[in-house]
Design an enzyme around this catalytic site. Structure first.
Site, PDB file in Angstrom:
ATOM      1  N   HIS B  81       0.855  -1.196   0.000  1.00  0.00           N
ATOM      2  CA  HIS B  81       0.000   0.000   0.000  1.00  0.00           C
ATOM      3  C   HIS B  81       0.890   1.245   0.000  1.00  0.00           C
ATOM      4  O   HIS B  81       0.701   2.166  -0.807  1.00  0.00           O
ATOM      5  CB  HIS B  81      -0.921  -0.002   1.223  1.00  0.00           C
ATOM      6  CG  HIS B  81      -1.474   1.346   1.587  1.00  0.00           C
ATOM      7  ND1 HIS B  81      -2.430   1.984   0.840  1.00  0.00           N
ATOM      8  CD2 HIS B  81      -1.194   2.194   2.617  1.00  0.00           C
ATOM      9  CE1 HIS B  81      -2.708   3.159   1.395  1.00  0.00           C
ATOM     10  NE2 HIS B  81      -1.962   3.319   2.470  1.00  0.00           N
ATOM     11  N   SER B 174      12.071   8.727 -12.027  1.00  0.00           N
ATOM     12  CA  SER B 174      11.995  10.010 -11.313  1.00  0.00           C
ATOM     13  C   SER B 174      13.176  10.902 -11.632  1.00  0.00           C
ATOM     14  O   SER B 174      13.025  12.120 -11.775  1.00  0.00           O
ATOM     15  CB  SER B 174      11.999   9.811  -9.802  1.00  0.00           C
ATOM     16  OG  SER B 174      10.919   9.076  -9.406  1.00  0.00           O
ATOM     17  N   SER B 272      -0.473  27.690  -3.495  1.00  0.00           N
ATOM     18  CA  SER B 272      -0.089  29.093  -3.684  1.00  0.00           C
ATOM     19  C   SER B 272      -0.635  29.677  -4.976  1.00  0.00           C
ATOM     20  O   SER B 272      -0.626  30.895  -5.160  1.00  0.00           O
ATOM     21  CB  SER B 272       1.439  29.240  -3.694  1.00  0.00           C
ATOM     22  OG  SER B 272       1.975  28.717  -2.511  1.00  0.00           O
ATOM     23  N   HIS B 306      15.477  12.129  12.926  1.00  0.00           N
ATOM     24  CA  HIS B 306      14.251  12.085  13.737  1.00  0.00           C
ATOM     25  C   HIS B 306      13.446  10.807  13.503  1.00  0.00           C
ATOM     26  O   HIS B 306      12.530  10.534  14.266  1.00  0.00           O
ATOM     27  CB  HIS B 306      13.398  13.351  13.561  1.00  0.00           C
ATOM     28  CG  HIS B 306      12.820  13.589  12.207  1.00  0.00           C
ATOM     29  ND1 HIS B 306      12.703  14.841  11.660  1.00  0.00           N
ATOM     30  CD2 HIS B 306      12.322  12.742  11.267  1.00  0.00           C
ATOM     31  CE1 HIS B 306      12.141  14.752  10.469  1.00  0.00           C
ATOM     32  NE2 HIS B 306      11.908  13.489  10.203  1.00  0.00           N
TER      33      HIS B 306
HETATM   34  C1  HEM Z   1       5.957  19.915   9.865  1.00  0.00           C
HETATM   35  C2  HEM Z   1       7.032  19.272   9.693  1.00  0.00           C
HETATM   36  C3  HEM Z   1       7.220  17.808  10.048  1.00  0.00           C
HETATM   37  C4  HEM Z   1       7.786  17.302  11.156  1.00  0.00           C
HETATM   38  C5  HEM Z   1       8.316  18.113  12.337  1.00  0.00           C
HETATM   39  C6  HEM Z   1       7.790  15.859  11.032  1.00  0.00           C
HETATM   40  C7  HEM Z   1       8.313  14.992  11.968  1.00  0.00           C
HETATM   41  C8  HEM Z   1       8.300  13.619  11.861  1.00  0.00           C
HETATM   42  C9  HEM Z   1       8.926  12.703  12.780  1.00  0.00           C
HETATM   43  C10 HEM Z   1       9.712  13.126  14.021  1.00  0.00           C
HETATM   44  C11 HEM Z   1       8.678  11.440  12.349  1.00  0.00           C
HETATM   45  C12 HEM Z   1       9.175  10.120  12.959  1.00  0.00           C
HETATM   46  C13 HEM Z   1       8.198   9.538  13.895  1.00  0.00           C
HETATM   47  C14 HEM Z   1       8.605   8.161  14.356  1.00  0.00           C
HETATM   48  O1  HEM Z   1       8.816   7.257  13.509  1.00  0.00           O
HETATM   49  O2  HEM Z   1       8.701   7.967  15.578  1.00  0.00           O
HETATM   50  C15 HEM Z   1       7.894  11.548  11.147  1.00  0.00           C
HETATM   51  C16 HEM Z   1       7.446  10.469  10.408  1.00  0.00           C
HETATM   52  C17 HEM Z   1       6.903  10.584   9.147  1.00  0.00           C
HETATM   53  N1  HEM Z   1       6.599  11.757   8.491  1.00  0.00           N
HETATM   54 FE1  HEM Z   1       6.794  13.637   9.230  1.00  0.00          FE
HETATM   55  N2  HEM Z   1       7.198  15.515   9.865  1.00  0.00           N
HETATM   56  C18 HEM Z   1       6.840  16.681   9.217  1.00  0.00           C
HETATM   57  C19 HEM Z   1       6.250  16.780   7.993  1.00  0.00           C
HETATM   58  C20 HEM Z   1       5.987  15.713   7.156  1.00  0.00           C
HETATM   59  C21 HEM Z   1       5.520  15.828   5.802  1.00  0.00           C
HETATM   60  C22 HEM Z   1       5.260  17.141   5.069  1.00  0.00           C
HETATM   61  C23 HEM Z   1       5.399  14.565   5.326  1.00  0.00           C
HETATM   62  C24 HEM Z   1       4.920  14.088   3.984  1.00  0.00           C
HETATM   63  C25 HEM Z   1       4.270  14.767   3.112  1.00  0.00           C
HETATM   64  C26 HEM Z   1       5.755  13.661   6.384  1.00  0.00           C
HETATM   65  C27 HEM Z   1       5.737  12.287   6.273  1.00  0.00           C
HETATM   66  C28 HEM Z   1       6.147  11.423   7.237  1.00  0.00           C
HETATM   67  C29 HEM Z   1       6.145   9.994   7.084  1.00  0.00           C
HETATM   68  C30 HEM Z   1       5.711   9.220   5.824  1.00  0.00           C
HETATM   69  C31 HEM Z   1       6.599   9.457   8.291  1.00  0.00           C
HETATM   70  C32 HEM Z   1       6.666   8.003   8.693  1.00  0.00           C
HETATM   71  C33 HEM Z   1       7.702   7.230   8.026  1.00  0.00           C
HETATM   72  C34 HEM Z   1       7.638   5.795   8.495  1.00  0.00           C
HETATM   73  O3  HEM Z   1       8.149   5.516   9.579  1.00  0.00           O
HETATM   74  O4  HEM Z   1       7.072   4.967   7.780  1.00  0.00           O
HETATM   75  N3  HEM Z   1       6.099  14.390   7.486  1.00  0.00           N
HETATM   76  N4  HEM Z   1       7.675  12.889  10.870  1.00  0.00           N
HETATM   77 CU   LIG Z   2      11.232  12.943   8.463  1.00  0.00          CU
END
Ligand code: HEM
Ligand SMILES: [Cu+2]
Lengths: 45, 531
Positions: B81, B174, B272, B306
């Site tokens: 998925h 890509s 935007s 992170h």
């Molecule tokens: C506002 C800013 C963002 C912050 C501060 C942030 C922070 C984080 C952090 C700390 C994690 C890890 C969590 C963990 O596994 O314990 C995470 C996971 C994730 N974030 Fe974000 N994120 C942000 C924006 C985004 C955006 C814009 C996307 C995608 C469009 C995104 C997609 C993901 C995905 C896919 C994961 C999980 C990956 C996985 O373990 O399979 N994040 N994010």
């Molecule tokens: Cu990240």
């Protein structure tokens, strides 16, 4: 990847397009091989 | 940078004026509009295939205990998925929009490298046929998660080399697409279209393309090393042989975090464009928007740790990744502020693109906030590997990236087809999507905080209620998407004629609105002058 395919006919633009594309492709290949090389040298064997 | 002279871009004698007939038109397509259409249709098909897998997941999780599928198949569904939605739905949708809109916005006759463009697209059906065919090989599909962590991913059955080859093909596609975008924007702008006049969607794609070129090869390198570890006795990620499995995570997330921005920056660009149109005001702080996208892109390279807090790392490293991650809130805050200020005292109207854009603004922000929570190291120790993470990334990806795509499709569809679509059906699609996306994902925050782990087919009984709510939201959201396809098909077949500017409030930053609707098969064969 020749610039022949472009719709642009100006020679200098065609050259810039070709060089740009080749340059970027080299960057991509460098990242690919670079990271593999990094790990080869980082392994403790 | 100097622009192409109009006389240079004017001729293209080797091109016919009319599209070729039948299958050849698509197989040998070099026209950016045809290739854009193929990308978008492909992406929609993948969206439904990936969506069907999500329905299997939510059906199994409707109740505790093992209900419908066996656990291995469940894990195959979560893994594939994610792979299909990321590489098959979201990314190709943005490339399709780029193909259609970048030449139209900057006044170019086509993409700079049209044959390479054809190749970029046609790789994808092969890559995804290969990936989907792993369903039928001994051992089934990959089931170790889209993150492919070894040693687990190395236990994949016969589908392993197929998976790796498919990922390589997606990467090559890509990278070629990104190269095309950059050389097009750098060399094919109409005279007078200087970089600071360039529409925000094109700008966001320029920056995204650089991210792609930097990180897709890193993913390719990582999976190549998985392949050699599996078949050629190397030990890149095998501690017993002198390698290090944690190293895989570093490399994967060095790709993975920029990748999540690859999936959101073009959506930022679309939003935007839409907010000014339906607010009848120019974008507030347009130049700062460009700097904000560029800063976000830069920072996205230094925050990957992170994702790995719970692996154990020096406190200094934890602090670095925590602080750098939180720093991204600054340029993101600039963007949200500017979007809001664009609407402030505007003369708002609520056509479907605007509805999706406003929902994006609110719901993406929720995902941003949960991201900030996850960036706090001690908090992440609690939330890591729980449904809270699932809630976070689905908020940024579904009402974020996917609503951005839908907003863009609803915005430009009349420009593509020459017809207006059914506003009523599109608004119904919007309201159903906006309501059920929250029913689907908001409860997952509670489940995560209460300790429900992610990627499991069964759970403790106290999680039952919110899972049922989430599953009902999921089925309803999934069904609502059929409306999206209906609106698009109807619009392609006919409808009220669209005008050149399409929307009353169109604020002409991009040159697409100077063309009639539908945009002619060959447009800007003589470069327009931009004042
Ligand atoms: C506002 C800013 C963002 C912050 C501060 C942030 C922070 C984080 C952090 C700390 C994690 C890890 C969590 C963990 O596994 O314990 C995470 C996971 C994730 N974030 Fe974000 N994120 C942000 C924006 C985004 C955006 C814009 C996307 C995608 C469009 C995104 C997609 C993901 C995905 C896919 C994961 C999980 C990956 C996985 O373990 O399979 N994040 N994010
Ligand atoms: Cu990240």
């Amino acid at each position: 990847m020749s610039a022949d395919q472009t719709v642009v006919s100006g020679e200098s633009v065609r050259r810039r397009i070709r060089n740009g594309a080749l340059g970027l492709a080299c960057v991509a290949i460098a990242f690919y091989l670079g990271f593999i090389a990094l790990l080869v040298f980082r392994s403790h064997y | 940078m100097a622009n192409a002279h109009s006389s240079d871009t004017a001729h293209h004698d080797d091109h016919h004026d009319e599209p070729a007939k039948g299958i050849k038109r698509w197989l040998f397509a070099t026209n950016h509009k045809d290739i854009g259409t193929m990308y978008l249709v492909f992406s929609l098909i993948m969206f439904f295939i990936g969506g069907a897998m999500a329905m299997v997941i939510r059906a199994e999780l409707f109740q505790p205990g093992l209900q419908l599928v066996d656990p291995v198949f469940f894990n195959q569904m979560t893994t594939n998925h994610a792979l299909i939605m990321i590489f098959g739905a979201v990314m190709p949708a943005f490339v399709g929009l780029a193909n259609w809109m970048i030449p139209l916005q900057i006044g170019a006759p086509d993409m700079a490298l049209p044959r390479m463009n054809n190749f970029s697209f046609w790789i994808l059906p092969f890559a995804f046929t290969l990936l989907l065919s792993t369903l039928f090989v001994p051992g089934g599909m990959a089931a170790g998660g889209w993150t492919l962590y070894p040693p687990l991913s190395l236990q994949t059955g016969d589908s392993f080399p197929m998976l790796i080859f498919a990922i390589h093909m997606m990467g090559i596609s890509s990278i070629m697409g990104a190269i095309n975008v950059i050389v097009t924007i750098m060399n094919m702008r109409a005279p007078g279209m200087n970089l600071l006049k360039m529409p925000l969607f094109t700008w966001s794609w320029l920056i995204t393309a650089y991210l792609l070129i930097a990180v897709m090869p890193v993913l390719a390198g990582a999976v190549t090393m998985l392949l050699t570890d599996h078949f050629f006795k190397t030990s890149f990620f095998n501690a017993a042989g002198g390698g290090d499995p944690v190293m895989f995570e570093h490399i994967f997330w060095f790709f993975g975090h920029p990748e999540v921005y690859i999936m959101i920056l073009p959506a930022f660009g679309i939003i935007s464009e839409i907010l000014p149109t339906f607010s009848r005001k120019p974008l507030f702080g347009a130049t700062s928007m460009i700097y904000a996208i560029a800063s976000i892109a830069f920072l996205s390279f230094i925050v990957w740790g992170h994702h790995m807090f719970a692996d154990g790392m020096p406190v200094a490293a934890q602090l670095f990744y925590m602080m750098s991650t939180m720093l991204i809130a600054v340029p993101t805050g600039v963007k949200v502020f500017n979007w809001t200020a664009t609407m402030w005292r505007g003369s708002l109207s609520f056509e479907p693109p605007m509805l999706f854009a406003i929902a994006f603004l609110f719901l993406f922000s929720i995902g941003g906030f949960s991201g900030l929570m996850l960036a706090i190291v001690p908090a992440d120790f609690q939330y890591n590997q729980t449904y809270f993470v699932v809630a976070h990334f689905h908020y940024v990806l579904v009402p974020g990236a996917i609503f951005g795509i839908m907003a863009g499709v609803y915005y430009w569809l009349p420009k593509w087809t020459g017809h207006m679509y059914s506003m009523g059906l599109a608004k119904t699609h919007f309201w159903l999507s906006a309501i059920f996306v929250n029913v689907l994902f908001f409860p997952q925050h509670f489940l995560g905080l209460a300790g429900m782990p992610r990627r499991i087919p069964d759970y403790a009984v106290q999680f039952t209620d919110w899972n049922m709510v989430s599953s009902i939201g999921g089925f309803a959201f999934g069904l609502s998407q059929i409306l999206f396809a209906v609106v698009i098909i109807q619009c392609a077949r006919g409808g009220k004629k669209a005008t050149a500017v399409v929307w009353e409030g169109t604020h002409p930053t991009g040159l697409e609105w100077t063309l009639p609707s539908p945009a002619p098969y060959h447009s800007f064969t003589t470069a327009p002058e931009v004042r």
